[in-house]
Design a protein around this motif. Structure first.
Motif, PDB file in Angstrom:
ATOM      1  N   SER A 116       3.942  -4.572  -2.233  1.00  0.00           N
ATOM      2  CA  SER A 116       3.906  -3.139  -2.529  1.00  0.00           C
ATOM      3  C   SER A 116       2.466  -2.689  -2.740  1.00  0.00           C
ATOM      4  O   SER A 116       1.561  -3.519  -2.944  1.00  0.00           O
ATOM      5  CB  SER A 116       4.735  -2.823  -3.783  1.00  0.00           C
ATOM      6  OG  SER A 116       4.104  -3.364  -4.928  1.00  0.00           O
ATOM      7  N   ALA A 117       2.265  -1.388  -2.713  1.00  0.00           N
ATOM      8  CA  ALA A 117       0.915  -0.838  -2.877  1.00  0.00           C
ATOM      9  C   ALA A 117       0.303  -1.230  -4.211  1.00  0.00           C
ATOM     10  O   ALA A 117      -0.914  -1.423  -4.322  1.00  0.00           O
ATOM     11  CB  ALA A 117       0.961   0.682  -2.734  1.00  0.00           C
ATOM     12  N   ALA A 334       5.474   0.068   7.833  1.00  0.00           N
ATOM     13  CA  ALA A 334       5.723   1.047   6.781  1.00  0.00           C
ATOM     14  C   ALA A 334       4.664   0.953   5.693  1.00  0.00           C
ATOM     15  O   ALA A 334       4.182   1.976   5.182  1.00  0.00           O
ATOM     16  CB  ALA A 334       7.117   0.842   6.190  1.00  0.00           C
ATOM     17  N   GLU A 338       2.072   3.886   4.717  1.00  0.00           N
ATOM     18  CA  GLU A 338       1.962   4.385   3.343  1.00  0.00           C
ATOM     19  C   GLU A 338       0.505   4.387   2.901  1.00  0.00           C
ATOM     20  O   GLU A 338       0.031   5.358   2.295  1.00  0.00           O
ATOM     21  CB  GLU A 338       2.794   3.514   2.404  1.00  0.00           C
ATOM     22  CG  GLU A 338       2.710   3.954   0.940  1.00  0.00           C
ATOM     23  CD  GLU A 338       3.429   3.021  -0.011  1.00  0.00           C
ATOM     24  OE1 GLU A 338       3.443   3.311  -1.224  1.00  0.00           O
ATOM     25  OE2 GLU A 338       3.967   1.991   0.445  1.00  0.00           O
ATOM     26  N   TYR A 339      -0.212   3.323   3.199  1.00  0.00           N
ATOM     27  CA  TYR A 339      -1.615   3.225   2.801  1.00  0.00           C
ATOM     28  C   TYR A 339      -2.442   4.349   3.406  1.00  0.00           C
ATOM     29  O   TYR A 339      -3.329   4.916   2.757  1.00  0.00           O
ATOM     30  CB  TYR A 339      -2.174   1.861   3.231  1.00  0.00           C
ATOM     31  CG  TYR A 339      -3.618   1.659   2.876  1.00  0.00           C
ATOM     32  CD1 TYR A 339      -3.997   1.318   1.581  1.00  0.00           C
ATOM     33  CD2 TYR A 339      -4.629   1.812   3.831  1.00  0.00           C
ATOM     34  CE1 TYR A 339      -5.332   1.126   1.246  1.00  0.00           C
ATOM     35  CE2 TYR A 339      -5.957   1.633   3.514  1.00  0.00           C
ATOM     36  CZ  TYR A 339      -6.311   1.291   2.211  1.00  0.00           C
ATOM     37  OH  TYR A 339      -7.648   1.119   1.887  1.00  0.00           O
ATOM     38  N   THR A 343       3.323   8.394   6.452  1.00  0.00           N
ATOM     39  CA  THR A 343       4.712   7.941   6.413  1.00  0.00           C
ATOM     40  C   THR A 343       5.670   8.903   7.102  1.00  0.00           C
ATOM     41  O   THR A 343       6.721   8.492   7.607  1.00  0.00           O
ATOM     42  CB  THR A 343       5.150   7.717   4.952  1.00  0.00           C
ATOM     43  OG1 THR A 343       4.275   6.741   4.359  1.00  0.00           O
ATOM     44  CG2 THR A 343       6.573   7.227   4.858  1.00  0.00           C
TER      45      THR A 343
END
Length: 511
Positions: A116-117, A334, A338-339, A343
C-alpha cells in the motif's frame, strides 16, 4: 534495520560491478566474494534480520524521521521492506538458480509485504547542496523522455492525451498509429531498430499512457508544476534543419511547441550537426517534470507496485504466491496509477487491447500478437503524403523474438513504467536477466569501434537484437586497480571475465 539496509546497498554494488566485499569488517581484512556468494549472503541476511525485529519493542528513541528516514521507527514496516526486498532478489535468481529462487520467494511471500502507499520505502528530499538533495535536481541534467519509454507509452491503454484546458485549443492531436510524422531521413538517424526512426511527430499523440503527462512536460507548456525548471533553451524561434548541400542555409524550420518527440542516441555522424538546433535544446523534448526536479518530493526505494509485479512474475512460473498473475499484475498497475494520481483511468486502461509502438497491450488476457500494417507519413523534404509498412520490433533476445504481447512482456513493461523515474537499476537488471522490455539499438550511422567501445554494433547488424549490444556491468574504479591491486585481481577473477562492460554477471545465466 541497518542490516536490511546494508543488504540493499550490497545488492546495488554487486549488480553494478560484480564481485565486492559484502560484509562490514572491522579487523582490517576486506574479502571479495563472488556474486553467487553475495546473493546467498543477501537472502540469508534479509530473512535473519527481519526475524530478529520485534514489533512490540519500544522504538520511541528513533521515531524522529531524522533518525529513521524511512519509517520513523515503525518496525512492522521494516519487516515488510525486508520481505519485499527478498522477493526482488529471489526473482533475480530465477534463471540461474530457479529452485533456490523459488524457495526464498515463497517463504518471503508468506510474510507481510509492501502493498500500500503507506508502506512505500521513501525519504524526503532536501533542496540545495545536501546529502538528501534530489537525484534529478541538477540543472545540467536535461532528462528528456527516452525512446524506450516513448515507444512503450504511445498508444498504451488507449487513453486520450490529457491536454491541459488552457492550451487545448492550440494543440493538435494526431493518431500515432495512423500517422508517423514528417520523415527527415537525411537529418535524423534511421540505422536503428527503433520501429519509428527518422520521423518528426508534428503534434501530440492522441492516445498515450496517462502517466506520461504527469511524468513529462509538453514542450512549450510552461506550467510551474510540470515544465522543467532547468529546461535549457526557449521558443524565441523555431529551430531549423541545415541543408546538407549548403551548410550556410536551412532547408526548413520545425515548430517544436506542443509536439512530442525524441530520437535515439548513438553515432549520428554528420546528422548531428545538420539537426543540432532541433536536438540540442532540451526545451524541444518532453522532459522530466518539475515534481521530480525541485527536491520537494520523496525519493522512492521500493513501492507497492514492485511487490505486485514480482508476485505476478512468480505466478507465471508456477510459484506458490498470494493471488494469481492477473490479479497481481492489475494490482501493480493500480498502485502505480494511485501514486501518479490517475486512478480515474484505471478501469478503461486495464481493459484496453490497443497496442503501443512495441506491440504490447494492457489487458492481461489479450495476448494476440500485433501484426504489421500500413501507415501514413509526410515526406519532410517534398511535402508529399506517403505510406509505409509499420513493423513491430523483433526482440530476439527474448524467446527468439516470437512474442511482444505475452504475459511476462506485459508484466515487465508495466513494471518498467511504474519504476520511472526512481529505480532505473531495477529496469536494467530485469533486462539483463530476461531481455525485457524491448531496448532499441543505438543509432549507427557510422560503425562503432568495438576495440574502444566494446559494442559490436555496425551498419550491417543494427536491426538485430543481440545481448552484446547492451552493457552488462560497470568497470571497477581505477583507484581500486591502482591502490588495491590484489583485491582488484581477485574481484576480476571471481567475475569470470575481464574488467569490461561486456562481462556478464552470474545471475544473468548467459555465460
Amino acid at each position: 534495520m541497518a542490516r536490511i539496509w546494508r543488504a540493499y546497498i550490497v545488492s546495488e554494488l554487486a549488480d553494478c560491478f560484480g564481485s565486492i566485499p559484502p560484509e562490514n569488517k572491522f579487523d582490517g581484512i576486506v574479502e571479495y566474494k563472488s556474486v553467487e556468494d553475495i546473493y546467498d549472503f543477501i537472502l540469508t541476511e534479509l530473512q535473519d534480520a527481519a526475524s530478529k525485529l520485534d514489533v512490540d519493542i519500544n522504538m520511541s528513541d528513533i521515531t524522529d524521521e531524522g533518525t529513521d528516514q524511512f519509517y520513523g521507527g515503525d518496525v512492522s514496516k521494516w519487516i515488510k521492506y525486508a520481505n519485499s526486498l527478498t522477493l526482488r532478489y529471489a526473482t533475480r535468481l530465477s534463471k540461474v538458480a530457479p529452485e533456490k529462487a523459488r524457495t526464498a520467494f515463497e517463504n518471503a511471500a508468506k510474510g507481510s509485504l509492501i502493498t500500500s502507499a503507506g508502506d512505500i520505502a521513501q525519504i524526503q528530499e532536501v533542496d540545495g547542496w545536501h546529502d538528501l538533495v534530489g537525484v534529478m535536481s541538477r540543472t545540467w541534467n536535461t532528462q528528456p523522455i527516452s525512446v524506450t519509454i516513448n515507444n512503450m507509452m504511445i498508444g498504451l491503454g488507449g487513453i486520450d492525451f490529457q491536454v491541459p484546458a488552457e492550451i487545448a485549443e492550440e494543440v493538435t492531436l494526431k493518431d500515432a498509429r495512423q500517422y508517423l510524422g514528417r520523415r527527415f531521413d537525411k537529418h535524423f538517424p534511421t540505422s536503428t531498430n527503433d520501429p519509428a526512426p527518422g520521423y518528426f511527430f508534428d503534434a501530440l499523440p492522441s492516445k498515450i499512457d496517462p502517466r506520461a503527462s504527469v511524468l513529462f512536460s509538453i514542450p512549450g507548456y510552461v506550467d510551474p508544476v510540470i515544465y522543467p525548471s532547468n529546461s535549457i533553451g526557449t521558443y524565441d524561434k523555431d529551430p531549423g534543419l541545415i541543408d546538407p548541400n549548403n551548410t550556410e542555409n536551412f532547408i526548413t524550420t520545425l515548430k517544436m511547441k506542443y509536439t512530442w518527440n525524441t530520437w535515439v542516441a548513438g553515432q549520428w555522424e554528420n546528422k548531428t550537426a545538420l539537426s543540432s538546433e532541433v536536438t540540442g535544446t532540451s526545451a524541444n523534448f518532453p522532459s522530466l517534470s518539475n515534481i521530480y526536479r525541485t527536491s520537494d518530493n520523496k525519493r522512492v526505494w521500493f513501492g507497492p507496485w514492485e511487490t505486485y509485479f514480482l508476485l505476478a512474475e512468480a505466478a507465471t512460473y508456477g510459484w506458490n504466491v498470494p493471488g494469481d498473475a492477473k490479479s497481481n499484475y492489475e494490482a501493480g498497475i493500480a498502485a502505480s496509477f494511485e501514486y501518479h494520481g490517475v486512478t480515474g483511468f484505471l478501469d478503461e486502461y486495464l481493459a484496453s487491447e490497443e497496442y503501443n509502438r512495441i506491440g504490447t497491450s494492457v489487458a492481461f488476457n489479450h495476448t494476440t500478437e500485433a501484426q504489421p500494417y500500413t501507415v501514413e507519413y509526410i515526406d519532410g523534404y517534398t511535402g508529399e503524403t506517403k505510406t509505409t509498412t509499420y513493423n513491430y520490433p523483433k526482440n530476439s533476445i527474448y524467446l527468439n523474438g516470437q512474442y511482444n504481447n505475452d504475459h511476462l512482456t506485459k508484466i515487465i513493461t508495466q513494471k518498467y513504467l511504474a519504476q520511472v523515474p526512481w529505480l532505473p537499476l531495477e529496469a536494467w537488471s530485469d533486462h539483463r536477466r530476461l531481455g525485457l522490455p524491448f531496448f532499441e539499438n543505438q543509432a549507427v550511422e557510422i560503425d562503432y569501434n568495438p576495440t574502444n567501445d566494446e559494442l559490436p554494433l555496425t551498419k550491417s547488424n543494427y536491426m538485430e537484437c543481440k545481448w552484446e549490444f547492451y552493457q552488462e556491468r560497470f568497470r571497477y574504479p581505477s583507484s581500486i586497480q591502482v591502490n588495491s591491486r590484489e583485491s582488484y585481481e581477485t574481484a576480476v577473477r571471481l567475475n569470470g571475465g575481464e574488467d569490461k562492460i561486456s562481462t556478464t554477471l552470474w545471475w544473468t545465466n548467459r555465460k
